[in-house]
Write a protein that holds these residues in place. Structure first.
Motif, mmCIF file in Angstrom:
data_model
loop_
_atom_site.group_PDB
_atom_site.id
_atom_site.type_symbol
_atom_site.label_atom_id
_atom_site.label_comp_id
_atom_site.label_asym_id
_atom_site.label_seq_id
_atom_site.Cartn_x
_atom_site.Cartn_y
_atom_site.Cartn_z
ATOM 1 N N ARG A 139 50.574 20.030 40.690
ATOM 2 C CA ARG A 139 51.628 19.910 41.723
ATOM 3 C C ARG A 139 51.092 19.186 42.954
ATOM 4 O O ARG A 139 51.771 18.353 43.539
ATOM 5 C CB ARG A 139 52.143 21.302 42.104
ATOM 6 N N SER B 295 36.565 45.849 36.455
ATOM 7 C CA SER B 295 37.741 46.708 36.336
ATOM 8 C C SER B 295 37.884 47.188 34.898
ATOM 9 O O SER B 295 38.110 48.377 34.645
ATOM 10 C CB SER B 295 39.023 45.946 36.704
ATOM 11 N N ALA C 115 41.958 56.857 37.707
ATOM 12 C CA ALA C 115 41.149 55.647 37.551
ATOM 13 C C ALA C 115 42.035 54.403 37.497
ATOM 14 O O ALA C 115 41.750 53.385 38.141
ATOM 15 C CB ALA C 115 40.309 55.750 36.283
ATOM 16 N N PRO D 140 51.290 14.488 52.746
ATOM 17 C CA PRO D 140 52.213 14.943 51.693
ATOM 18 C C PRO D 140 52.152 16.461 51.476
ATOM 19 O O PRO D 140 53.108 17.050 50.975
ATOM 20 C CB PRO D 140 51.730 14.207 50.436
ATOM 21 N N PHE E 29 47.439 28.730 35.977
ATOM 22 C CA PHE E 29 47.938 28.669 37.359
ATOM 23 C C PHE E 29 47.123 27.659 38.170
ATOM 24 O O PHE E 29 47.688 26.830 38.902
ATOM 25 C CB PHE E 29 47.840 30.070 37.982
ATOM 26 N N ILE F 173 33.848 47.678 40.874
ATOM 27 C CA ILE F 173 34.686 46.606 41.428
ATOM 28 C C ILE F 173 34.198 46.223 42.823
ATOM 29 O O ILE F 173 34.050 45.036 43.144
ATOM 30 C CB ILE F 173 36.176 47.006 41.493
ATOM 31 N N LEU F 174 33.937 47.242 43.655
ATOM 32 C CA LEU F 174 33.499 46.929 45.022
ATOM 33 C C LEU F 174 32.148 46.226 45.008
ATOM 34 O O LEU F 174 31.897 45.324 45.811
ATOM 35 C CB LEU F 174 33.452 48.195 45.887
ATOM 36 N N MET G 298 48.761 24.304 39.744
ATOM 37 C CA MET G 298 48.745 24.098 41.194
ATOM 38 C C MET G 298 48.108 22.740 41.533
ATOM 39 O O MET G 298 48.585 22.009 42.397
ATOM 40 C CB MET G 298 47.956 25.213 41.899
ATOM 41 N N ILE H 122 35.030 40.500 38.801
ATOM 42 C CA ILE H 122 35.933 41.516 39.350
ATOM 43 C C ILE H 122 36.806 42.082 38.210
ATOM 44 O O ILE H 122 37.004 43.284 38.102
ATOM 45 C CB ILE H 122 36.809 40.915 40.477
ATOM 46 N N LEU I 288 37.326 51.138 33.343
ATOM 47 C CA LEU I 288 38.408 51.897 32.687
ATOM 48 C C LEU I 288 38.114 52.142 31.209
ATOM 49 O O LEU I 288 38.325 53.234 30.698
ATOM 50 C CB LEU I 288 39.734 51.148 32.834
ATOM 51 N N PHE J 45 32.695 42.658 44.104
ATOM 52 C CA PHE J 45 33.280 41.972 45.254
ATOM 53 C C PHE J 45 32.221 41.707 46.331
ATOM 54 O O PHE J 45 32.130 40.603 46.866
ATOM 55 C CB PHE J 45 34.401 42.863 45.804
ATOM 56 N N CYS J 46 31.416 42.739 46.618
ATOM 57 C CA CYS J 46 30.387 42.590 47.653
ATOM 58 C C CYS J 46 29.322 41.579 47.225
ATOM 59 O O CYS J 46 28.825 40.808 48.046
ATOM 60 C CB CYS J 46 29.727 43.929 47.959
ATOM 61 N N ALA K 60 52.426 15.527 44.439
ATOM 62 C CA ALA K 60 52.874 15.291 45.815
ATOM 63 C C ALA K 60 51.988 14.272 46.517
ATOM 64 O O ALA K 60 52.445 13.521 47.374
ATOM 65 C CB ALA K 60 52.873 16.605 46.588
ATOM 66 N N ASN K 61 50.701 14.266 46.183
ATOM 67 C CA ASN K 61 49.749 13.400 46.865
ATOM 68 C C ASN K 61 48.823 12.739 45.839
ATOM 69 O O ASN K 61 47.747 13.265 45.532
ATOM 70 C CB ASN K 61 48.946 14.267 47.866
ATOM 71 N N ILE L 109 43.174 48.343 43.937
ATOM 72 C CA ILE L 109 42.161 47.392 44.424
ATOM 73 C C ILE L 109 42.558 45.975 44.011
ATOM 74 O O ILE L 109 42.518 45.040 44.819
ATOM 75 C CB ILE L 109 40.751 47.756 43.890
ATOM 76 N N LEU L 110 42.976 45.811 42.742
ATOM 77 C CA LEU L 110 43.353 44.472 42.273
ATOM 78 C C LEU L 110 44.588 43.964 43.014
ATOM 79 O O LEU L 110 44.696 42.777 43.323
ATOM 80 C CB LEU L 110 43.582 44.469 40.756
ATOM 81 N N VAL M 193 41.982 51.280 40.194
ATOM 82 C CA VAL M 193 41.730 49.884 39.809
ATOM 83 C C VAL M 193 42.952 49.019 40.150
ATOM 84 O O VAL M 193 42.821 47.932 40.708
ATOM 85 C CB VAL M 193 41.374 49.798 38.307
ATOM 86 N N PHE N 274 45.333 32.837 34.992
ATOM 87 C CA PHE N 274 44.624 32.305 36.161
ATOM 88 C C PHE N 274 44.231 30.841 35.926
ATOM 89 O O PHE N 274 44.388 29.991 36.815
ATOM 90 C CB PHE N 274 43.391 33.174 36.440
ATOM 91 N N ILE O 294 41.209 46.223 50.752
ATOM 92 C CA ILE O 294 40.578 46.583 49.480
ATOM 93 C C ILE O 294 39.859 47.931 49.619
ATOM 94 O O ILE O 294 39.933 48.795 48.746
ATOM 95 C CB ILE O 294 39.603 45.470 49.054
ATOM 96 N N PHE O 295 39.180 48.118 50.740
ATOM 97 C CA PHE O 295 38.434 49.365 50.954
ATOM 98 C C PHE O 295 39.385 50.535 51.261
ATOM 99 O O PHE O 295 39.156 51.659 50.823
ATOM 100 C CB PHE O 295 37.392 49.168 52.068
#
Lengths: 281, 276
Positions: free
Chosen positions: A38, A68, B164, B214, A31, A173-174, A35, A64, A72, A177-178, A42-43, B171-172, B168, A28, B62-63
């Protein structure tokens, strides 16, 4: 406790899932930098030529991934009866809980490192030098550490107190996220300007039209604003979003350590209390 | 197969999680209307119902994934799939009946949200700015999107006996799809021309010269990006949120194709799976 921690850490560093999470964290970060590289290729006049904005992204979206993993990893303790076995051989419930919590904190911290190190490496190599000062960086990383402890304490409490591994993972996880979405809404509500600035523009007939300064009806005032600010500062996700948007230390950062520690103690205390009384099958 | 569907629906309607999801849908739909409503703002700059109608669907995948994974996960963990096979049902029938049940369940959630928002939204906000035909068409597209989410979640759940891990993973996967959808739409929404500078002086706002942006994607890359944005269920929901109906004709077609492809792949893998 020492033996428990040692065996939990041993299990952690042998877990394939843990290494997958480390790869995802590093991926991540790389990436994001690529990004940005890049976009800049370009700009070249793009207003954000450094990777400073990504420093706190790890603690913003990391929960998140941590949720997870914790769901697990710790959920397996129930699924395979390891928790019951630990108690049978004489370990106290408190020691079992704290050892799981410490292992989860180590895991989340390692994932944070797996995000930050490639970010700094690739950010320095591909983008312009970082603008953040070492002192600011140290302060942000210190706050990040406390945010990690607070978030992990919450997810541990949920996972250990919910017997079903799948349900524990989903709820964690939820919730992560929430909390992220809720904090984003709180932050945008607090960021509303008090007044819209006065403006002058030329209309199609070529006449100058003046729009006077106008009061923003969405601006939060009085005790409602204080409640929003306090809730945002208490939540780990709220602290993370404030840091990431400020790209340096936010104005109320002084209270964050206290709130994070309080949040961690409260969730761990509640988790321990429930776990002590729980009927383990 | 009829017996399987019958039993599946009986289990669905008795399922606490599904009942909770229906109640949650009503609650969230009302809450979304309530948070967007302010008497002061409604008096000065009234909001129309279409500005709240499509918000619900932005993260619903997701839900759906969480609920489907928990619902279908029980089939493996409780040994129901094995029992169904033992009494003589074919794998294809088991897969299709489960797919049908979760598709109907997600469509019901989508319709329930539509009904609740129409009732509450009509009381609080101005009427739709888009035509009734477009609203009906959009709801149809959203139901197909719900079916695509169901197909993805069913394909994963029916092929992963670890409940499980499947939960997971799903969701991901949905979070990733949401991110990809927003990335594609973000690139497509870049303006073609931009000002090379903006300055504020005593004479007011001074805009610079208009130059090509651009970041604006052109040619084959744009066509490809448009197809990706339209193929992704999350891309479609985001375009509906922006009230962008430019390429809406192909959405149902693409959703049906994706639904079919994912289901065939999922079923193909399920046929070869060792069920313990």
């Amino acid at each position: 406790m020492k033996k428990l921690l040692s065996s939990d850490l041993h299990r952690l560093f042998r877990s394939g899932l843990f290494y997958l999470c480390l790869i995802c964290s590093a991926g991540f970060a790389i990436f994001s930098v690529v990004m940005r590289f890049r976009t800049l290729s370009a700009n070249p006049s793009y207003p954000y030529p450094t990777a400073d904005g990504f420093i706190s992204i790890g603690i913003l979206y990391g929960p998140i991934l941590w949720a997870s993993f914790i769901g697990l990893f710790l959920g397996t303790e129930y699924g395979e009866g390891a928790l019951r076995n630990k108690l049978v051989v004489g370990h106290s419930r408190k020691a079992v809980y704290l050892s799981s919590l410490l292992t989860a904190i180590v895991a989340a911290l390692t994932m944070h490192l797996a995000f930050s190190l490639p970010l700094f490496l690739f950010g320095t190599l591909l983008l312009e030098p970082f603008l953040i000062t070492p002192v600011e960086l140290a302060a942000i990383e210190g706050l990040s550490l406390l945010i990690i402890v607070a978030s992990v304490s919450l997810f541990c409490a949920i996972t250990i107190c919910l017997t079903n591994r799948a349900t524990g993972s989903v709820v964690s996880i939820l919730l992560a996220f929430c909390l992220l979405l809720g904090s984003m809404s709180l932050y945008s509500a607090l960021e509303q300007p008090e007044y819209y600035d006065a403006m002058v523009y030329i209309n199609q007939a070529g006449e100058a039209v003046e729009i006077p300064a106008e009061e923003n009806l969405n601006y939060l005032r009085g005790s409602k604003r204080q409640v929003y600010e306090t809730v945002l500062d208490i939540l780990p996700s709220g602290q993370a979003i404030s840091i990431s948007r400020a790209e340096t230390l936010p104005p109320r950062a002084g209270r964050y350590p206290l709130y994070s520690l309080g949040f961690s103690l409260l969730t761990t205390g509640a988790g321990l209390l429930i776990f002590q009384k729980k009927n383990l099958r | 197969m009829t017996k399987l569907i019958h039993a599946g629906f009986a289990r669905l309607f008795k399922n606490r999680l599904f009942q909770l999801e229906l109640l949650g849908t009503i609650a969230v739909s009302i809450w979304l209307c309530a948070v967007n409503y302010s008497p002061k703002i409604q008096a000065s700059e009234p909001l129309s119902i279409d500005q709240v109608f499509f918000t619900f669907h932005q993260l619903i995948g997701i839900f759906y994934a969480a609920a489907i994974a928990l619902f279908l996960g029980d089939e493996f963990s409780d040994g129901t799939i094995r029992n169904k096979l033992v009494v003589g049902h074919s794998r294809g029938h088991i897969y299709l009946s489960n797919l049908l049940i979760v598709s109907v369940a997600t469509c019901m959630v989508s319709l329930l949200h539509c009904g609740t928002t129409l009732i509450v939204g009509n009381l609080l906000f101005e009427p739709f700015t888009i035509s009734t035909t477009k609203v009906v068409y959009a709801e149809l597209c959203l139901m197909l999107v719900a079916c695509v989410f169901s197909a993805i979640a069913t394909a994963v759940s029916m092929n992963c006996h670890n409940k499980a891990l499947a939960t997971v993973g799903e969701i991901l996967l949905m979070i990733l799809l949401t991110y990809m959808g927003s990335l594609a739409i973000g690139r497509l929404n870049e303006p073609e021309m931009i000002y090379d500078g903006i300055s504020i002086s005593l004479d007011g706002l001074q805009l610079g010269n208009l130059i090509p942006n651009p970041a604006y994607v052109t040619g084959t890359r744009r066509t490809l990006l448009e197809w990706i944005a339209d193929l992704l269920p999350t891309g479609q929901t985001l375009q509906l949120f922006n009230l962008d109906f430019t390429r809406c004709v192909r959405w149902p077609f693409l959703s049906v194709v994706l639904y079919g492809v994912i289901s065939v792949l999922g079923m193909f893998r399920f046929f070869r799976k060792d069920i313990r």
